[in-house]
Scaffold this active site. Structure first.
Site, short mmCIF file in Angstrom:
data_model
loop_
_atom_site.label_atom_id
_atom_site.label_comp_id
_atom_site.label_asym_id
_atom_site.label_seq_id
_atom_site.Cartn_x
_atom_site.Cartn_y
_atom_site.Cartn_z
N ASP A 168 0.83 -1.20 0.00
CA ASP A 168 0.00 0.00 0.00
C ASP A 168 0.87 1.25 0.00
OD1 ASP A 168 -2.33 -1.42 -0.02
OD2 ASP A 168 -2.69 -1.30 2.13
N MET A 224 -9.86 7.64 8.86
CA MET A 224 -10.27 8.21 7.56
C MET A 224 -11.26 9.35 7.76
SD MET A 224 -10.63 4.56 5.55
CE MET A 224 -11.51 3.77 6.91
N THR A 284 -1.78 -0.78 14.77
CA THR A 284 -2.75 0.04 14.07
C THR A 284 -2.62 1.51 14.48
OG1 THR A 284 -5.09 0.23 13.47
CG2 THR A 284 -4.60 -0.25 15.77
N LYS A 342 -3.53 3.06 -2.65
CA LYS A 342 -4.74 3.84 -2.85
C LYS A 342 -4.59 5.15 -2.10
CE LYS A 342 -7.95 -0.08 -3.21
NZ LYS A 342 -6.98 -1.17 -2.98
N GLY A 369 -0.47 -0.94 5.46
CA GLY A 369 -0.19 -0.02 6.55
C GLY A 369 -1.01 -0.37 7.78
N GLY A 370 -0.44 -0.12 8.97
CA GLY A 370 -1.16 -0.41 10.20
C GLY A 370 -1.35 -1.89 10.41
N ASP A 371 -2.56 -2.28 10.78
CA ASP A 371 -2.92 -3.68 10.95
C ASP A 371 -3.82 -4.06 9.78
OD1 ASP A 371 -3.43 -5.86 13.54
OD2 ASP A 371 -4.73 -5.96 11.80
#
Length: 266
Positions: A37, A174, A120, A59, A90-92
């Site tokens: 990502d 987000m 996360t 994305k 990215g993150g979890d």
């Protein structure tokens, strides 16, 4: 030697390359193909083998490098033809990472897979701000919510009444473009507009920022500071103990503790 096919869904963490797990790093170094990502630290990509195929599937808000159906196809195709595939997220990977769709594609193709969790953004942001997401007697639950849906609009699937009444910590992913709607919805339904809140931009990355304020004012503060995605909103009783006061703060790249925060004018 027979080809060993396997898809590893790997959490890269929130932006600090040192927050990746040992198992995740081992899988990354073993991989024949890495599909990553856009938020994955570039330093982690340098850990892949020199002969590994690196595919950017990133994305961005309003822009998709690859459609989800293309990513699903790549996972299956590369696992069958090349062997060990790492899907680096990215993150979890299991937290707002479209993991279920990709698992379905791999499982339907009859391919083995594994999930290696990562740090996360919620836990990383709280840690960098010097707060606990839970606190005995004050915050016995943590609710993670996506502020926007797959179209980029404010999520209509959220139970705003539940979120407004929840006696705990709320974390919205987000949410930069939806901050006004999120905070207005919560306060309109009874959540205290004076409740402490922070917006953490690029949690764990060298250019991370913390914008702190009250729930009823945090959207305006974030807008004035020019907050950009990715960022998370955290609000709840434990946020009052954040190391960042009610101002905008930037964390230097070499800072090891929240006490090292330096003030930046918003």
């Amino acid at each position: 030697m027979s080809l060993v096919s396997r898809v590893s869904f790997v959490g890269a963490g929130p932006g600090d390359p040192e927050l990746i797990t040992l198992k995740a790093l081992r899988r990354l170094r073993e991989a024949d193909v890495v599909i990553h990502d856009r938020l994955v630290p570039v330093e982690l990509l340098h850990e892949a083998r020199a002969d590994a195929e690196i595919i950017d599937a990133g994305k961005a808000p309003g822009r998709h490098c690859l459609a989800q159906v293309e990513i699903n196809w790549l996972l299956v195709d590369r696992a069958r033809r090349r062997g060990r595939v790492v899907r680096l997220k990215g993150g979890d990977p299991a937290v707002f990472g479209r993991l279920a769709e990709e698992i379905d594609a791999v499982r339907s193709a009859g391919l083995p897979f594994e999930i290696i969790p990562g740090v996360t953004a919620a836990t990383a942001a709280a840690a960098r701000a010097g707060i606990s997401l839970t606190e005995r007697g004050h915050a016995s639950m943590v609710l993670l919510a996506a502020a926007t849906d797959h179209t980029g609009r404010t999520s209509s699937a959220l139970d705003w009444d539940l979120l407004a009444r929840a006696e705990g910590t709320l974390v919205f992913y987000m949410g930069v473009r939806a901050l006004e709607t999120v905070t207005a919805s919560l306060t309109a339904l009874g959540r205290d507009p004076r409740e402490p809140a922070i917006v953490v931009e690029r949690a764990g990355a060298p250019d991370e920022r913390i914008i702190a304020g009250r729930l009823g004012e945090i959207a305006a503060a974030a807008r004035a500071a020019g907050a950009q995605s990715p960022a998370v909103l955290i609000t709840g009783p434990t946020v009052a103990s954040a190391s960042a006061p009610l101002s905008t703060r930037r964390i230097p790249a070499d800072a090891s503790t929240p006490a090292a925060l330096s003030t930046v004018d918003a």
